[in-house]
Design a protein around this motif. Sequence first.
Motif: not given
Length: 169
Positions: A102-103, A106, A150, A154
């Motif tokens: 995810i890191s 994103t 942002w 995330w």
Amino acid sequence: MQHRPAVFAALLGLTRAGSAIGDFWVQSDFCARVKGASDDHPVTYLDPVTEERTTHGTADGRKACLQHCLTYTATQAIVAGAGARALGIRVHPAAAAAALAISFGTHYAADRRVQGKGLLERIATKTGKGGFYKLADFGMNGAFHLDSAWHHGWETVAAVVATTKATTR
């Protein structure tokens, strides 16, 4: 799972620290300057050591952004892994991998700031924040602040994911 809020807080703090280290200390000057390059908006890079000027387009921009995101995510993994171990937190490997994915994903999506086409610029424009995104005055940089927000959001999602099946010693 009574310990999950504490594990979440610890992992969020650790990943936030890893993020800052990865973004500001580990990222190379080349990656920072070239990761938004495109064929429509090439970036000329001046090597601070050799003083050689090179011009970079889309392929180099993607490669620089990928390299940055790999070192950024590796830094987060090292900081979070070492910190979790020191705190007696056992993170499930699949949850850790999902959180880091995810890191990584994103971060790449936000940092590939192709002028006029980048994800954050498009979101900022559609939500009425386009002027703030372009602000670069009065000691402010709107793109930087929106980028940070942002990433923080995330990283919070990733920390929640990382707590899945986590245990303490």
